[in-house]
Design an enzyme around this catalytic site. Structure first.
Site, mmCIF file in Angstrom:
data_model
loop_
_atom_site.group_PDB
_atom_site.id
_atom_site.type_symbol
_atom_site.label_atom_id
_atom_site.label_comp_id
_atom_site.label_asym_id
_atom_site.label_seq_id
_atom_site.Cartn_x
_atom_site.Cartn_y
_atom_site.Cartn_z
ATOM 1 N N ARG A 134 6.405 15.081 -13.385
ATOM 2 C CA ARG A 134 6.337 14.145 -12.520
ATOM 3 C C ARG A 134 5.852 14.679 -10.851
ATOM 4 O O ARG A 134 5.139 13.908 -10.268
ATOM 5 C CB ARG A 134 7.428 13.307 -12.222
ATOM 6 C CG ARG A 134 7.494 12.132 -11.500
ATOM 7 C CD ARG A 134 8.686 11.124 -11.477
ATOM 8 N NE ARG A 134 9.792 11.515 -11.141
ATOM 9 C CZ ARG A 134 10.993 11.272 -10.995
ATOM 10 N NH1 ARG A 134 11.131 9.914 -11.536
ATOM 11 N NH2 ARG A 134 12.168 11.604 -10.692
ATOM 12 N N LYS A 236 6.676 10.488 -6.132
ATOM 13 C CA LYS A 236 8.081 10.743 -5.196
ATOM 14 C C LYS A 236 7.832 11.540 -4.178
ATOM 15 O O LYS A 236 8.452 12.428 -3.728
ATOM 16 C CB LYS A 236 9.126 11.614 -6.142
ATOM 17 C CG LYS A 236 10.452 11.136 -6.104
ATOM 18 C CD LYS A 236 11.378 11.777 -7.091
ATOM 19 C CE LYS A 236 12.918 11.445 -6.645
ATOM 20 N NZ LYS A 236 13.294 9.829 -6.470
ATOM 21 N N GLU A 272 11.724 -2.568 -7.473
ATOM 22 C CA GLU A 272 12.767 -1.704 -7.603
ATOM 23 C C GLU A 272 13.527 -1.632 -6.314
ATOM 24 O O GLU A 272 13.445 -2.507 -5.343
ATOM 25 C CB GLU A 272 12.365 -0.371 -7.880
ATOM 26 C CG GLU A 272 11.592 0.382 -6.895
ATOM 27 C CD GLU A 272 11.145 1.795 -7.317
ATOM 28 O OE1 GLU A 272 11.905 2.578 -7.449
ATOM 29 O OE2 GLU A 272 9.684 2.138 -7.418
#
Length: 389
Positions: A134, A236, A272
């Protein structure tokens, strides 16, 4: 910084100085990562034996706050280079140019993973390879070089072992590990930084929310948005988090645990929370918003979906209208920091929706299975955990 007299006293408490020296050289560092013994001792604090825990920690009341540990891992490379060998350093401040890319243009990523202590004192990491992948995807989006999967996992292992006395006793929490990738080199005009730093530090943690294991009370945000299509909401990036602070602070001041965001196009579909994914359960169907470029593909999220399928639930990734919250049987959140947290109520446009709570919740069953895998209680048939020693 500890005084040399304190260090010597700590050494004296060890059964044999020779054992202590051997432990530092063998158990905590590889040859490449270690400095000389003299360099390690200089300005350092005592590292306990494998069966010792850090002092002055109330393991029964760990929250999710920063507790400085002993060591951090640092590795650097240039803009057009590849990361090579990093090393462990004493935990402490780092030096950055005022014109560093991360400070001026937010060129940075972070990850979050955890180390767990089993009942038999074995130490485990949970799917750190997925964090590495990721980060690599995020680095491509943010125009940064990134560590290889092997380098990432090795750095996490070294950081955990160097700070193993800070891993909470079984059932008391975990060691939260925070890998960072930042543009540390100086830059004035808008462009990728000239140098990059990969850094890993750790802190013992308990429950993420102040409610502990109590159900969460969420507020649906219909004014601000966490991310937009074409942005960086699916990686992220550090730039995804400070913009939610206004909504989050406002919600917490009104007594809510966190904020549930809607999509920025239709302002109708749930996406989210500020820092975790969301699921709804209706009958035997478990649904979560599809990752369409605005939602982070959480590692805990993916793990819970796989566990749910193993337990016979139908799992869907799809757009979820906010109206479906009205008749859901359960709503819960997932994330590395939060684990799995049941939602007790959601407030949307002044209307409060409440959900029945019991110890028979499906989310608790899913979480129990996840924890059993993470802590080595049951056999890991998926290859998710890495045992380290």
């Amino acid at each position: 910084m500890i005084r040399m007299s304190d260090l010597l006293a700590s050494l004296a408490r060890s059964s044999r100085v020779a054992s202590y020296i051997s432990m530092i050289g063998v158990r905590y560092f590889t040859t490449q990562a270690a400095s000389s013994l003299q360099e390690i001792i200089k300005g350092s604090s005592y590292i306990g034996r494998d069966d010792e825990f850090a002092n002055d920690i109330d393991w029964n009341n760990l929250g999710f706050g920063l507790t400085p540990t002993d060591y951090m891992y640092i590795m650097k490379c240039g803009r057009d280079d590849e990361f090579k060998q990093g090393q462990l350093n004493r935990y402490g401040n780092i030096e950055l140019s005022p014109s560093a890319g991360v400070l001026n243009y937010g060129q940075g990523l972070f990850e979050g993973t955890k180390a767990y202590r089993g009942e038999d004192e074995r130490l485990f990491l949970f799917r750190p390879q997925q964090n590495a992948i990721r980060m690599q995807i995020g680095a491509q989006r943010m125009c940064m070089p990134s560590p290889s999967t092997e380098q990432f996992v090795d750095a996490v292992k070294k950081t955990v072992l160097a700070n193993r006395r800070w891993i909470p006793p079984p059932g008391k929490g975990s060691l939260y590990v925070r890998p960072l990738l930042i543009g540390s080199g100086p830059i004035l005009g808008l462009a990728p930084a000239t140098e990059y730093t990969f850094l890993v530090f750790a802190s013992p943690v308990g429950n993420y929310f102040k409610e502990g294991t109590a159900p969460l009370n969420l507020y649906v945000e219909d004014e601000f948005h966490r991310s937009t299509r074409g942005g960086a909401g699916d990686v992220k990036s550090i730039t995804n988090y400070s913009p939610v602070l206004k909504s989050l602070s406002r919600a917490r001041n009104r007594g809510f645990s966190d904020v549930l965001y809607l999509d920025s196009v239709h302002k109708r579909y749930i996406e989210e929370l500020s820092s975790c994914n969301v699921f709804i359960l209706k009958g035997n169907v478990l649904s979560t918003p599809a990752t369409n470029g605005t939602i982070l593909e959480g590692i805990t999220r993916n793990s819970i979906m796989e566990i749910a399928r193993d337990l016979g639930y139908q799992v869907e990734e799809r757009p979820i209208p906010v109206e479906e919250l009205l008749d859901a049987d359960e709503v819960f959140c997932t994330g590395t920091a939060v684990g799995v947290a049941p939602v007790g109520s959601i407030t949307y446009k002044g209307n409060r929706i409440e959900y029945k709570m019991s110890n028979q919740l499906v989310c608790l069953r899913l979480y129990s299975r996840l924890v059993e895998i993470q802590r080595g209680i049951i056999e890991d048939k998926k290859g998710w955990i890495i045992e380290i020693d």
